[in-house]
Design an enzyme around this catalytic site. Sequence first.
Site, PDB file in Angstrom:
ATOM      1  N   PHE A 100       0.883  -1.290   0.001  1.00 59.80           N
ATOM      2  CA  PHE A 100       0.121   0.225   0.066  1.00 59.80           C
ATOM      3  C   PHE A 100       0.857   1.247  -0.064  1.00 59.80           C
ATOM      4  CE2 PHE A 100      -3.600  -2.528   2.023  1.00 59.80           C
ATOM      5  CZ  PHE A 100      -4.522  -2.508   0.755  1.00 59.80           C
ATOM      6  N   GLU A 134      -0.286  -8.708   6.811  1.00 64.77           N
ATOM      7  CA  GLU A 134       0.364  -9.749   6.285  1.00 64.77           C
ATOM      8  C   GLU A 134       1.854  -9.933   6.857  1.00 64.77           C
ATOM      9  OE1 GLU A 134      -3.215  -9.184   4.549  1.00 64.77           O
ATOM     10  OE2 GLU A 134      -1.544  -7.838   4.129  1.00 64.77           O
ATOM     11  N   THR A 162     -12.597   4.364  10.813  1.00 61.48           N
ATOM     12  CA  THR A 162     -13.116   3.366  11.984  1.00 61.48           C
ATOM     13  C   THR A 162     -11.831   3.196  12.765  1.00 61.48           C
ATOM     14  OG1 THR A 162     -12.743   1.413  10.835  1.00 61.48           O
ATOM     15  CG2 THR A 162     -14.615   2.662  10.278  1.00 61.48           C
ATOM     16  N   HIS A 164     -10.344   0.201  12.389  1.00 58.00           N
ATOM     17  CA  HIS A 164      -9.690  -0.987  12.055  1.00 58.00           C
ATOM     18  C   HIS A 164      -8.219  -0.670  11.945  1.00 58.00           C
ATOM     19  CE1 HIS A 164      -8.750  -4.014   9.014  1.00 58.00           C
ATOM     20  NE2 HIS A 164      -7.993  -3.191   8.146  1.00 58.00           N
ATOM     21  N   ARG A 204       7.648  11.222   8.141  1.00 56.40           N
ATOM     22  CA  ARG A 204       7.989  10.141   8.867  1.00 56.40           C
ATOM     23  C   ARG A 204       8.823   8.952   8.107  1.00 56.40           C
ATOM     24  NH1 ARG A 204       4.443  12.394  11.531  1.00 56.40           N
ATOM     25  NH2 ARG A 204       4.614  12.542  13.818  1.00 56.40           N
TER      26      ARG A 204
END
Length: 253
Positions: A100, A134, A162, A164, A204
């Site tokens: 990602f 993962e 959320t 998550h 970062r």
Amino acid sequence: MMLSSLYSSSSSSSFSSASSRAPSILRAARAPSAPASGRRFTRFFRSSAAAASVPSYRATFAHESSASSKWTETRIRHVGDEASSAGGTQPQLGVVIGEFHNDLMDRCLEDARVTAEQMNAKITEVVWVPGSYEAPLAATTLIARNDIDAVIILGYIEKGSTLHGQEMGATVSTLMKQIELQYEKPVGMGIIGPGATAEQAESRVGYAGNAVRAAVRMCSYLDQATAQLEKMEQDEQAEMMKMIDEIDDDDDD
């Protein structure tokens, strides 16, 4: 290796003779199937007497400057300092990185590579995974190998609407620490977030280099601890043999 085995209780495990020489905190957390790391470096610790040269990767503390005279009879050490200056065996690193946000991750990987070179380490394998969730499975397969001394985890868990991301971050962090203790090899956490905005993530990228520095320094610490414990065991065996020889001599008399 099934990740579920990480949750097995270690209190009733029977450990190998190699693990019995490990520090108790590591021995208690290590699963019986975890292999010995087999790493060996040259020198690892600095004492307060050698506080003149501070490595560029960390800050200077009071005991190394104005307050050094207060600690002349105390052994103070920053793990990894002497290894970075004295050279020695080059630590071999594996990197697990999330796909990602590929542009951001490309820069993080480059920061990790440059930092590894600065720390006299080498990234020998990079494993791209779909996302941070993962990472633990891939990290386990890497860290179990004898040719890998430490694993670096890179990723970005962005701020969402959320919880998550928080759940993902907590799960991954817990699993990676369990893997680190099980195999007695460092895991450098270079995941940005959870809950980081795009702007925060951009500032970062250096987390990747920080993760490499921490992992390489902890490699040095573990090897020094192992070397010290082995020397203690050898000294104890030598003392025992000396006592046996003295008893034999008395019997002969």
